[in-house]
Design a protein around this motif. Structure first.
Motif, mmCIF file in Angstrom:
data_model
loop_
_atom_site.group_PDB
_atom_site.id
_atom_site.type_symbol
_atom_site.label_atom_id
_atom_site.label_comp_id
_atom_site.label_asym_id
_atom_site.label_seq_id
_atom_site.Cartn_x
_atom_site.Cartn_y
_atom_site.Cartn_z
ATOM 1 N N THR A 11 65.231 93.324 30.094
ATOM 2 C CA THR A 11 66.263 92.500 29.864
ATOM 3 C C THR A 11 67.562 93.103 28.944
ATOM 4 O OG1 THR A 11 66.734 90.339 28.548
ATOM 5 C CG2 THR A 11 65.142 91.628 27.538
ATOM 6 N N SER A 12 68.774 92.571 29.080
ATOM 7 C CA SER A 12 69.857 93.016 28.290
ATOM 8 C C SER A 12 70.587 92.172 27.467
ATOM 9 C CB SER A 12 70.711 93.900 29.493
ATOM 10 O OG SER A 12 71.738 94.833 28.936
ATOM 11 N N PRO A 13 70.128 91.811 26.685
ATOM 12 C CA PRO A 13 70.997 90.661 25.740
ATOM 13 C C PRO A 13 72.214 91.319 25.126
ATOM 14 C CG PRO A 13 68.916 91.089 24.377
ATOM 15 C CD PRO A 13 69.014 91.853 26.188
ATOM 16 N N ASP A 14 71.918 92.458 24.043
ATOM 17 C CA ASP A 14 72.867 92.952 23.534
ATOM 18 C C ASP A 14 72.989 94.514 24.102
ATOM 19 O OD1 ASP A 14 73.734 90.862 21.955
ATOM 20 O OD2 ASP A 14 72.122 90.997 20.617
ATOM 21 N N ARG A 15 71.925 94.937 24.714
ATOM 22 C CA ARG A 15 71.710 96.231 25.200
ATOM 23 C C ARG A 15 70.442 96.170 26.015
ATOM 24 N NH1 ARG A 15 71.236 100.639 20.993
ATOM 25 N NH2 ARG A 15 70.820 101.688 22.845
ATOM 26 N N ASN A 16 70.238 97.165 26.823
ATOM 27 C CA ASN A 16 68.964 97.184 27.387
ATOM 28 C C ASN A 16 67.586 97.397 26.913
ATOM 29 O OD1 ASN A 16 70.367 96.986 30.026
ATOM 30 N ND2 ASN A 16 70.902 99.064 29.998
ATOM 31 N N PHE A 17 66.665 96.598 27.112
ATOM 32 C CA PHE A 17 65.411 96.676 26.471
ATOM 33 C C PHE A 17 64.068 96.554 27.547
ATOM 34 C CE2 PHE A 17 67.855 94.660 23.083
ATOM 35 C CZ PHE A 17 67.735 95.559 22.016
ATOM 36 N N VAL A 18 63.034 97.660 27.472
ATOM 37 C CA VAL A 18 62.007 97.354 28.444
ATOM 38 C C VAL A 18 60.896 96.953 27.589
ATOM 39 C CG1 VAL A 18 60.597 98.869 30.005
ATOM 40 C CG2 VAL A 18 63.076 99.140 29.888
ATOM 41 N N THR A 19 60.137 95.989 28.102
ATOM 42 C CA THR A 19 59.056 95.353 27.274
ATOM 43 C C THR A 19 57.797 95.218 28.202
ATOM 44 O OG1 THR A 19 60.459 94.123 25.971
ATOM 45 C CG2 THR A 19 58.104 93.502 25.840
ATOM 46 N N LEU A 20 56.769 95.701 27.754
ATOM 47 C CA LEU A 20 55.330 95.470 28.660
ATOM 48 C C LEU A 20 54.740 94.346 28.103
ATOM 49 C CD1 LEU A 20 53.309 96.346 30.769
ATOM 50 C CD2 LEU A 20 52.315 97.798 28.800
ATOM 51 N N LYS A 21 54.018 93.351 28.906
ATOM 52 C CA LYS A 21 53.636 92.140 28.416
ATOM 53 C C LYS A 21 52.319 92.195 29.125
ATOM 54 C CE LYS A 21 53.353 87.169 28.083
ATOM 55 N NZ LYS A 21 54.408 85.980 28.549
ATOM 56 N N LEU A 22 51.219 92.502 28.119
ATOM 57 C CA LEU A 22 49.748 92.318 28.673
ATOM 58 C C LEU A 22 49.086 90.939 28.335
ATOM 59 C CD1 LEU A 22 48.474 95.701 27.482
ATOM 60 C CD2 LEU A 22 49.616 95.230 29.809
ATOM 61 N N THR A 23 48.324 90.555 29.557
ATOM 62 C CA THR A 23 47.649 89.212 29.269
ATOM 63 C C THR A 23 46.269 89.461 29.432
ATOM 64 O OG1 THR A 23 49.569 87.911 29.853
ATOM 65 C CG2 THR A 23 47.328 86.778 29.877
ATOM 66 N N THR A 24 45.302 88.995 28.801
ATOM 67 C CA THR A 24 43.782 89.252 28.971
ATOM 68 C C THR A 24 43.132 87.850 29.623
ATOM 69 O OG1 THR A 24 43.405 87.960 26.724
ATOM 70 C CG2 THR A 24 43.625 90.372 26.766
ATOM 71 N N ASP A 25 41.985 88.020 29.970
ATOM 72 C CA ASP A 25 41.487 87.114 30.842
ATOM 73 C C ASP A 25 40.977 85.633 30.120
ATOM 74 O OD1 ASP A 25 39.375 88.036 29.324
ATOM 75 O OD2 ASP A 25 37.862 88.210 30.995
ATOM 76 N N ASP A 26 41.087 85.877 28.719
ATOM 77 C CA ASP A 26 40.864 84.657 27.683
ATOM 78 C C ASP A 26 42.253 84.404 27.102
ATOM 79 O OD1 ASP A 26 41.186 87.095 26.371
ATOM 80 O OD2 ASP A 26 39.331 86.812 25.066
ATOM 81 N N GLY A 27 43.086 84.768 27.717
ATOM 82 C CA GLY A 27 44.432 83.851 27.338
ATOM 83 C C GLY A 27 45.455 84.757 26.446
ATOM 84 N N LEU A 28 45.083 85.772 25.911
ATOM 85 C CA LEU A 28 45.664 86.250 24.782
ATOM 86 C C LEU A 28 46.827 87.389 25.423
ATOM 87 C CD1 LEU A 28 42.971 87.630 22.273
ATOM 88 C CD2 LEU A 28 44.818 85.761 21.932
ATOM 89 N N THR A 29 48.017 87.553 24.760
ATOM 90 C CA THR A 29 49.093 88.248 25.216
ATOM 91 C C THR A 29 49.390 89.236 24.174
ATOM 92 O OG1 THR A 29 50.764 86.747 24.408
ATOM 93 C CG2 THR A 29 49.851 86.369 26.562
ATOM 94 N N GLY A 30 49.924 90.509 24.562
ATOM 95 C CA GLY A 30 50.481 91.477 23.671
ATOM 96 C C GLY A 30 51.726 92.201 24.149
ATOM 97 N N LEU A 31 52.561 92.574 23.310
ATOM 98 C CA LEU A 31 53.796 93.099 23.769
ATOM 99 C C LEU A 31 54.001 94.289 23.324
ATOM 100 C CD1 LEU A 31 56.388 90.193 22.926
ATOM 101 C CD2 LEU A 31 55.348 90.606 24.993
ATOM 102 N N GLY A 32 54.593 95.179 23.751
ATOM 103 C CA GLY A 32 54.703 96.762 23.570
ATOM 104 C C GLY A 32 56.386 97.070 24.074
ATOM 105 N N ASP A 33 56.924 98.054 23.191
ATOM 106 C CA ASP A 33 58.317 98.281 23.377
ATOM 107 C C ASP A 33 58.321 99.665 24.257
ATOM 108 O OD1 ASP A 33 61.252 98.894 23.314
ATOM 109 O OD2 ASP A 33 61.198 99.416 21.526
ATOM 110 N N ALA A 34 59.076 99.681 25.405
ATOM 111 C CA ALA A 34 59.164 100.934 26.244
ATOM 112 C C ALA A 34 60.619 101.363 26.517
ATOM 113 C CB ALA A 34 58.407 100.521 27.613
ATOM 114 N N THR A 35 61.384 100.829 25.382
ATOM 115 C CA THR A 35 63.036 101.332 25.627
ATOM 116 C C THR A 35 63.203 102.722 25.512
ATOM 117 O OG1 THR A 35 63.305 99.122 24.819
ATOM 118 C CG2 THR A 35 65.128 100.543 24.974
#
Length: 412
Positions: A11-35
């Motif tokens: 996404t590029s709201p003010d600049r380019n960002f790369v985000t990894l979103k992981l989801t587990t089988d029990d519904g938990l999510t986690g974010l990591g920055d890869a910019t």
């Protein structure tokens, strides 16, 4: 907690960002920055084509094992693309683990070692009146430590000057201190070392005379000096009591810092382009620096940067984690949790993101009276609004580069 889904979001709201979103089988999510500023899509391909297939079905709780697997199984180790991808996975897994525990991440790292994180902002000006106005503006925003960047007479556009900053092509908006230019080619800037070395000490003399001896002042050379030039600058700035002199010379040649150290007592901060503990081996062991500048995003995540800082702590070297706006709010939040927990925290770089970025990345960290805090929300405390992110597609952008008066390409 098995990793069930992995998404790479650009996404590029003010600049380019790369985000990894992981989801587990029990519904938990986690974010990591890869910019990776100016090379974002290289990390996107690394994640989508090579890393994501390895994550599906893995136990999300095995953070150290996953880190070692991703680092060692590729055979081709280190480097900014690899380490940004590994960092994104690592932070996303820490986010999931902390959410599963019902705790903010810093609690899993040993709990708070302080009540807040001292942060510095970026003041700049093409001349002294503009610089002084910028310093006052940052003080009004609450900053208690300020980086000083200045124009140099005779040079049209150099790193770190907000009023020289490239205008983003996106709606013609300029983001202060944001040098990346959206377009097919990087902007060309100019440089003259002798003019810079003559001018900078006079700027710091003026700033001290205007704002007094107590305000912590920092300065970023941005890798543009040779070792002997860096030694001269550090020595000439000693009367002005800098908090640190950053990236005074390209530190890939780690022995070069011996020369700088021999000639100045100005504290040195190094490493925003470093990616692993091995980049720091010599300069930490020989105590050639005072602050570690790597970011969570570019140095393998919380797992690896903590190891770097634990190593540095043996030599009374502190953290100065990289935190400009090319670190997304996800990467910033992870840095704040780490900084709150470690004993050898020094200072945190903090540039405020634009309103559009804040709408895409909903954050729990707070800014008050010159100090940051990651907040008490379980995990890292950032949620990604995918609908909002979808409004801002990737736009090609490059950082500028330098040429000398004779046309030679120089370090930017």
């Amino acid at each position: 907690m098995i990793i069930d889904r992995a998404e790479v979001i650009v996404t590029s709201p003010d600049r380019n960002f790369v985000t990894l979103k992981l989801t587990t089988d029990d519904g938990l999510t986690g974010l990591g920055d890869a910019t990776l500023n100016g090379r974002e899509l290289a990390v996107v391909a690394y994640l989508r084509d090579h890393v994501v297939p390895l994550l599906l079905g893995r136990d999300a709780g095995r953070i150290e094992d996953t880190w070692q697997f991703l680092y060692r199984s590729a055979y081709w180790r280190r480097g900014p693309v690899t380490m940004a991808a590994v960092a994104a996975v690592d932070v996303a897994l820490w986010d999931i683990k902390a959410k599963a525990a019902g705790m903010p991440l810093y609690q899993l790292l040993g709990g708070a070692s302080r009540t807040g994180l001292l942060a510095y902002g970026h003041a700049s000006g093409q001349d002294l009146p503009e610089l002084f106005d910028s310093v006052r503006k940052h003080q009004e925003l609450g900053y208690k430590a300020i980086r000083i960047q200045t124009g140099v007479p005779g040079l049209k556009s150099i790193y770190g000057i907000a009023s020289n900053a490239t205008f983003e092509a996106n709606a013609g908006v300029r983001y202060d201190h944001e040098p990346a230019q959206r377009g097919p080619q990087p902007a060309e800037e100019d440089w003259d070392t002798r003019s810079y070395l003559r001018h900078v000490p006079t700027v710091f003399e003026a700033v001290r005379n205007e704002f007094g001896p107590a305000l912590p002042l920092l300065h970023d050379v941005h890798h543009r000096l040779s070792p002997i030039q860096a030694a001269r600058l550090g020595k000439s700035l000693e009367p002005y009591d800098l908090f640190w002199l950053e990236d005074c010379t390209p530190a890939e040649n780690q022995e070069a810092l011996r020369l700088v150290r021999q000639h100045t007592t100005t504290p040195l901060a190094i490493g925003e382009v470093f990616n692993t503990v091995w980049d720091y081996q010599q300069i930490v062991r020989e105590q050639l620096i005072d602050y570690v500048r790597s970011s969570v995003t570019h140095a393998g995540g919380v797992t690896h940067l903590k190891k770097i800082l634990d190593y540095a702590s043996q030599y009374q070297i502190k953290s100065g984690i990289h935190g400009p706006t090319d670190i997304s709010p996800v990467g910033m939040a992870a840095a704040l949790h780490l900084g709150l927990a470690i004993h050898n925290f020094g200072i945190q770089e903090y540039m405020m993101h634009g309103e559009r970025t804040d709408q895409v990345f909903r954050q729990s960290f707070t800014w008050s009276d010159g100090f940051l805090h990651p907040g008490e929300r379980p995990g890292i405390g950032v949620e990604l609004d995918t609908d909002e992110a979808g409004k801002y597609p990737y736009l090609q952008a490059y950082l500028p580069y330098n040429r000398l008066a004779d046309g030679t390409v120089h370090d930017w």
